[in-house]
Design a protein around this motif. Structure first.
Motif: not given
Length: 285
Positions: A250-253, A196-201, A241-248, A268-279
């Motif tokens: 917004f995260v980039a795709a 599960n990947i959970r991006p912020g802005a 332009r948005v990415e460059a102006a707001a690097r703190k 495969i025996h390791v379960d990376i269940a959840d990653i939260k990625i945010r600015p």
């Protein structure tokens, strides 16, 4: 900054063969996070099957993957066409002999309160964000089992699913989070992991359905004067332009794509269940 230098591009990889001889399917790959994920997995050696609604964008992304040494196939359709989605996933498995990564990335938001909401918008969010994800997940698991493949199913959710007051969109992402937990219970005896990947802005065209006045206000707070129309995909130049102006704020795709690559290259025996990625800095508007 040219399109070829946009900040959502995959970052240089230490190992360009991390996914060699692997097959990946990515939905919502026409732009934004999905495009970055597809290009990143392709740069790591995977044969990537891309689907989205914009043929020209898919063709451009496939070309980028080919130039990076990877291989890509693509087909444009709406993920709400369940039969076509299932057929596309089966095609990937049939043509390559296996399926190792399935990325359910397609998603959309129609902002607004519930009392004044549009049921057609609710239906679209549920169909794309939840039902299409379920169809893609089921088809991918069946394809992995049929080919005796070890693999990862990656669901791109959102931080909105765990926050209060995020309306119907937040409810759809809460459903995605809950489904990931259910699938973890179901797949304990399979060499298939659910991520599960959970991006912020994230600076993408995702806000294309938002009120243009709101989008203009956000852009103005970053020193940008933008002209956007409801429902239209943002041009790459505007996203850059948005990415460059707001690097703190917004995260980039491409940052999200790197999180996906990390998860699907773990044992495969390791379960990376959840990653939260945010600015690094919370939004203040």
């Amino acid at each position: 900054m040219s399109d070829s230098q946009r900040l959502s591009d995959p970052k240089p990889l230490l190992n360009k063969t991390a996914l060699l001889n692997k097959t990946a399917v990515v939905t919502g790959a026409s732009s934004g996070i999905g495009r970055a994920i597809g290009e990143t997995l392709g740069a790591a050696g995977a044969h990537v099957y891309l689907t989205g609604r914009t043929q020209a964008s898919l063709a451009a992304s496939a070309k980028t993957i080919g130039e990076s040494g990877g291989e890509a196939s693509f087909e444009a359709f709406d993920v709400r066409e369940s039969g076509r989605l299932e057929d596309f996933i089966q095609r990937a498995q049939r043509e390559t002999g296996g399926l190792h990564v399935m990325v359910n990335n397609a998603g959309l938001s129609h902002p607004g309160n519930i009392v004044d909401g549009n049921p057609a918008h609710w239906s679209e969010m549920l169909d794309v964000n939840v039902l299409a994800l379920l169809v893609g997940t089921r088809a991918a698991i069946r394809a992995m089992r049929a080919s005796n493949s070890s693999g990862h199913v990656v669901n791109v959710s959102s931080i909105a699913g765990s926050l209060e007051g995020r309306g119907v969109y937040g409810a759809t992402k809460a459903a995605v989070d809950n489904l990931a937990s259910s699938l973890y219970q179901e797949l304990g005896d399979d060499p298939i992991r659910i991520v599960n990947i959970r991006p912020g802005a994230v600076a993408t065209s995702f806000a294309r359905n938002y009120d243009p006045a709101f989008v203009k206000g956000v852009a103005k707070s970053m020193g940008l004067d933008v002209d956007v129309k409801p429902g239209e995909q943002w041009p790459d130049e505007l996203v850059t332009r948005v990415e460059a102006a707001a690097r703190k704020t917004f995260v980039a795709a491409g940052d999200v794509a790197q999180a996906v690559l990390f998860a699907v290259t773990q044992p495969i025996h390791v379960d990376i269940a959840d990653i939260k990625i945010r600015p690094a800095k919370p939004l203040s508007f």
